[in-house]
Motif scaffolding. Structure first.
Motif, PDB file in Angstrom:
ATOM      1  N   ALA A 280      83.005   6.007  21.908  1.00 14.39           N
ATOM      2  CA  ALA A 280      83.567   4.924  21.102  1.00 14.39           C
ATOM      3  C   ALA A 280      84.276   3.904  21.984  1.00 14.39           C
ATOM      4  O   ALA A 280      84.832   4.239  23.039  1.00 14.39           O
ATOM      5  CB  ALA A 280      84.540   5.501  20.078  1.00 14.39           C
TER       6      ALA A 280
ATOM      7  N   ASN B  71      81.035  -3.505  20.333  1.00 16.96           N
ATOM      8  CA  ASN B  71      82.000  -3.646  19.257  1.00 16.96           C
ATOM      9  C   ASN B  71      82.619  -5.042  19.353  1.00 16.96           C
ATOM     10  O   ASN B  71      83.128  -5.428  20.403  1.00 16.96           O
ATOM     11  CB  ASN B  71      83.069  -2.557  19.393  1.00 16.96           C
ATOM     12  CG  ASN B  71      84.144  -2.630  18.337  1.00 16.96           C
ATOM     13  OD1 ASN B  71      84.985  -3.508  18.351  1.00 16.96           O
ATOM     14  ND2 ASN B  71      84.144  -1.668  17.431  1.00 16.96           N
TER      15      ASN B  71
ATOM     16  N   GLU C 132      78.221  -3.573  16.656  1.00 13.85           N
ATOM     17  CA  GLU C 132      79.214  -2.894  15.832  1.00 13.85           C
ATOM     18  C   GLU C 132      80.310  -3.876  15.423  1.00 13.85           C
ATOM     19  O   GLU C 132      81.043  -4.402  16.277  1.00 13.85           O
ATOM     20  CB  GLU C 132      79.832  -1.710  16.572  1.00 13.85           C
ATOM     21  CG  GLU C 132      80.820  -0.936  15.699  1.00 13.85           C
ATOM     22  CD  GLU C 132      81.247   0.375  16.313  1.00 13.85           C
ATOM     23  OE1 GLU C 132      80.572   1.386  16.043  1.00 13.85           O
ATOM     24  OE2 GLU C 132      82.237   0.370  17.068  1.00 13.85           O
TER      25      GLU C 132
ATOM     26  N   ASN D  34      83.810  -4.759  14.035  1.00 18.59           N
ATOM     27  CA  ASN D  34      85.101  -4.084  14.054  1.00 18.59           C
ATOM     28  C   ASN D  34      85.863  -4.396  12.764  1.00 18.59           C
ATOM     29  O   ASN D  34      86.385  -5.496  12.583  1.00 18.59           O
ATOM     30  CB  ASN D  34      85.902  -4.533  15.274  1.00 18.59           C
ATOM     31  CG  ASN D  34      87.193  -3.757  15.452  1.00 18.59           C
ATOM     32  OD1 ASN D  34      87.911  -3.517  14.495  1.00 18.59           O
ATOM     33  ND2 ASN D  34      87.492  -3.374  16.676  1.00 18.59           N
TER      34      ASN D  34
ATOM     35  N   HIS E 278      88.282  -2.162  11.965  1.00 21.72           N
ATOM     36  CA  HIS E 278      89.030  -0.945  12.303  1.00 21.72           C
ATOM     37  C   HIS E 278      90.402  -1.218  12.909  1.00 21.72           C
ATOM     38  O   HIS E 278      91.379  -0.564  12.536  1.00 21.72           O
ATOM     39  CB  HIS E 278      88.175  -0.130  13.284  1.00 21.72           C
ATOM     40  CG  HIS E 278      88.874   1.032  13.905  1.00 21.72           C
ATOM     41  ND1 HIS E 278      89.500   0.964  15.138  1.00 21.72           N
ATOM     42  CD2 HIS E 278      89.039   2.312  13.478  1.00 21.72           C
ATOM     43  CE1 HIS E 278      90.024   2.123  15.440  1.00 21.72           C
ATOM     44  NE2 HIS E 278      89.767   2.962  14.448  1.00 21.72           N
TER      45      HIS E 278
ATOM     46  N   SER F  30      76.162  -1.529  13.004  1.00 14.70           N
ATOM     47  CA  SER F  30      77.147  -0.504  12.684  1.00 14.70           C
ATOM     48  C   SER F  30      78.439  -1.205  12.270  1.00 14.70           C
ATOM     49  O   SER F  30      78.714  -2.329  12.704  1.00 14.70           O
ATOM     50  CB  SER F  30      77.402   0.386  13.896  1.00 14.70           C
ATOM     51  OG  SER F  30      78.470   1.291  13.661  1.00 14.70           O
TER      52      SER F  30
ATOM     53  N   LYS G 288      82.540  -0.294  12.178  1.00 15.58           N
ATOM     54  CA  LYS G 288      83.612   0.664  12.493  1.00 15.58           C
ATOM     55  C   LYS G 288      84.724   0.480  11.472  1.00 15.58           C
ATOM     56  O   LYS G 288      85.272  -0.615  11.317  1.00 15.58           O
ATOM     57  CB  LYS G 288      84.147   0.422  13.914  1.00 15.58           C
ATOM     58  CG  LYS G 288      85.265   1.378  14.368  1.00 15.58           C
ATOM     59  CD  LYS G 288      84.735   2.738  14.719  1.00 15.58           C
ATOM     60  CE  LYS G 288      85.839   3.672  15.243  1.00 15.58           C
ATOM     61  NZ  LYS G 288      86.322   3.280  16.578  1.00 15.58           N
TER      62      LYS G 288
ATOM     63  N   ARG H 164      88.182   2.417   9.160  1.00 19.15           N
ATOM     64  CA  ARG H 164      89.322   3.321   9.295  1.00 19.15           C
ATOM     65  C   ARG H 164      89.653   3.915   7.925  1.00 19.15           C
ATOM     66  O   ARG H 164      89.690   3.200   6.917  1.00 19.15           O
ATOM     67  CB  ARG H 164      90.525   2.543   9.820  1.00 19.15           C
ATOM     68  CG  ARG H 164      91.802   3.347   9.973  1.00 19.15           C
ATOM     69  CD  ARG H 164      92.963   2.434  10.348  1.00 19.15           C
ATOM     70  NE  ARG H 164      92.765   1.819  11.630  1.00 19.15           N
ATOM     71  CZ  ARG H 164      92.983   2.410  12.806  1.00 19.15           C
ATOM     72  NH1 ARG H 164      93.407   3.665  12.841  1.00 19.15           N
ATOM     73  NH2 ARG H 164      92.792   1.765  13.928  1.00 19.15           N
TER      74      ARG H 164
ATOM     75  N   HIS I 214      80.707   3.869  11.169  1.00 14.79           N
ATOM     76  CA  HIS I 214      81.437   4.622  12.187  1.00 14.79           C
ATOM     77  C   HIS I 214      82.860   4.805  11.654  1.00 14.79           C
ATOM     78  O   HIS I 214      83.635   3.858  11.615  1.00 14.79           O
ATOM     79  CB  HIS I 214      81.420   3.825  13.494  1.00 14.79           C
ATOM     80  CG  HIS I 214      81.926   4.565  14.675  1.00 14.79           C
ATOM     81  ND1 HIS I 214      81.894   4.024  15.954  1.00 14.79           N
ATOM     82  CD2 HIS I 214      82.478   5.794  14.823  1.00 14.79           C
ATOM     83  CE1 HIS I 214      82.400   4.873  16.809  1.00 14.79           C
ATOM     84  NE2 HIS I 214      82.767   5.957  16.155  1.00 14.79           N
TER      85      HIS I 214
ATOM     86  N   ASP J 162      86.604   6.243  11.550  1.00 15.82           N
ATOM     87  CA  ASP J 162      87.781   6.873  12.139  1.00 15.82           C
ATOM     88  C   ASP J 162      88.493   7.575  10.991  1.00 15.82           C
ATOM     89  O   ASP J 162      89.093   6.931  10.124  1.00 15.82           O
ATOM     90  CB  ASP J 162      88.674   5.809  12.769  1.00 15.82           C
ATOM     91  CG  ASP J 162      89.896   6.400  13.461  1.00 15.82           C
ATOM     92  OD1 ASP J 162      90.243   7.562  13.179  1.00 15.82           O
ATOM     93  OD2 ASP J 162      90.524   5.690  14.274  1.00 15.82           O
TER      94      ASP J 162
ATOM     95  N   ASN K 143      84.743   9.987  13.839  1.00 14.93           N
ATOM     96  CA  ASN K 143      85.618   9.832  14.999  1.00 14.93           C
ATOM     97  C   ASN K 143      87.034  10.248  14.625  1.00 14.93           C
ATOM     98  O   ASN K 143      87.427  10.135  13.481  1.00 14.93           O
ATOM     99  CB  ASN K 143      85.585   8.356  15.440  1.00 14.93           C
ATOM    100  CG  ASN K 143      86.621   8.016  16.491  1.00 14.93           C
ATOM    101  OD1 ASN K 143      87.716   7.596  16.156  1.00 14.93           O
ATOM    102  ND2 ASN K 143      86.270   8.185  17.739  1.00 14.93           N
TER     103      ASN K 143
ATOM    104  N   SER L 116      81.810  10.792  17.599  1.00 16.68           N
ATOM    105  CA  SER L 116      82.135   9.960  18.757  1.00 16.68           C
ATOM    106  C   SER L 116      83.467  10.385  19.350  1.00 16.68           C
ATOM    107  O   SER L 116      84.334  10.925  18.653  1.00 16.68           O
ATOM    108  CB  SER L 116      82.174   8.479  18.384  1.00 16.68           C
ATOM    109  OG  SER L 116      83.326   8.174  17.606  1.00 16.68           O
TER     110      SER L 116
END
Length: 257
Positions: A5, A78, A102, A104, A106, A143, A145, A147, A171, A173, A196, A217
């Motif tokens: 990651a 990212n 990717e 972001n 996140h 992708s 990412k 949270r 992805h 977290d 992740n 990841s």
């Protein structure tokens, strides 16, 4: 799949090459693309955080991905942006290099949230969906990412919206809320799901995989070869275990290459 990651200011082509013998995917960056996200990144550097701040972020993306053309690992990038057009431009570069773009959604730093980047996008799913659709239209493997445990955000509902907009992967977290992985997997079954947070060994990797993740990841310890080897062995062991039960893989060729 086992992925490395992105780590702000650290995840470059040399970092990806170091993990190429263990991992399948390395997500470089994050990289701020537009004026507002770059200004936020400058503010982060001023208070001691590492960030990539090249004079030309798009040339940086191109150069870093080109440096991995002969590496035995698929690259990703990212990216952060307060506006959609830079996402489209970065996605086109990723497409040329067969790299994952990717988005972001996140980062939680105040400076990035103030300009509409990072986890702010989780509260603005219309804009996030436009980012995904723009990257998808540019031909990239996309992708996002995300949270878990962001107040007011229904992550499974967000996952459905991301998937409908054209994302290939999500992805997550998990932020110490591991069962959320199962909810996201159920909400977006056609998206490849990377999990992740705290992945270090077989126990932690298998927990996420058992919840329905297609891969895991590693973030902060991604430069530790011992951690990489443990996680790589765990993922291979899980694949062998699943193959014995069901010889047909679920999904994932788009992301793993």
């Amino acid at each position: 799949m086992f992925a490395l990651a992105s780590l702000s200011g650290a995840s470059d082509a040399a970092w990806a090459r170091a993990g190429a013998s263990e991992a399948d995917l390395a997500v470089l960056g994050g990289i701020a693309l537009d004026a507002d996200s770059r200004a936020a990144a400058c503010d982060l550097v001023a208070r001691g955080r590492e960030e990539f701040l090249p004079a030309d972020p798009f040339a940086f993306v191109d150069d870093q991905l080109a440096a991995l053309a002969d590496a035995p690992i698929r690259p990703g990038m990212n990216v952060r942006s307060a506006t959609v057009e830079p996402i489209r431009e970065a996605a086109a570069i990723c497409t040329e290099h067969d790299a994952v773009l990717e988005i972001n959604a996140h980062c939680r730093q105040d400076e990035l949230r103030a300009v509409g980047c990072g986890e702010t996008l989780l509260r603005d799913t219309d804009r996030l969906a436009r980012y995904v659709a723009a990257a998808d239209a540019a031909g990239a493997t996309v992708s996002v990412k995300v949270r878990a445990e962001v107040e007011g955000v229904d992550l499974p509902a967000t996952a459905r919206r991301i998937a409908a907009a054209g994302a290939d992967a999500i992805h997550v977290d998990a932020m110490d809320a591991e069962p959320v992985v199962a909810s996201v997997a159920a909400a977006a079954p056609d998206c490849f799901l990377l999990a992740n947070n705290g992945v270090r060994d077989r126990k932690t990797a298998w927990e996420y995989l058992a919840y329905g993740a297609d891969g895991v990841s590693v973030g902060r310890p991604s430069d530790d070869p011992d951690v990489r080897r443990r996680v790589a062995r765990a993922v291979k062991g899980w694949k062998r275990r699943r193959a014995a039960d069901d010889p047909s893989p679920r999904l994932g060729a788009e992301v793993s290459g």
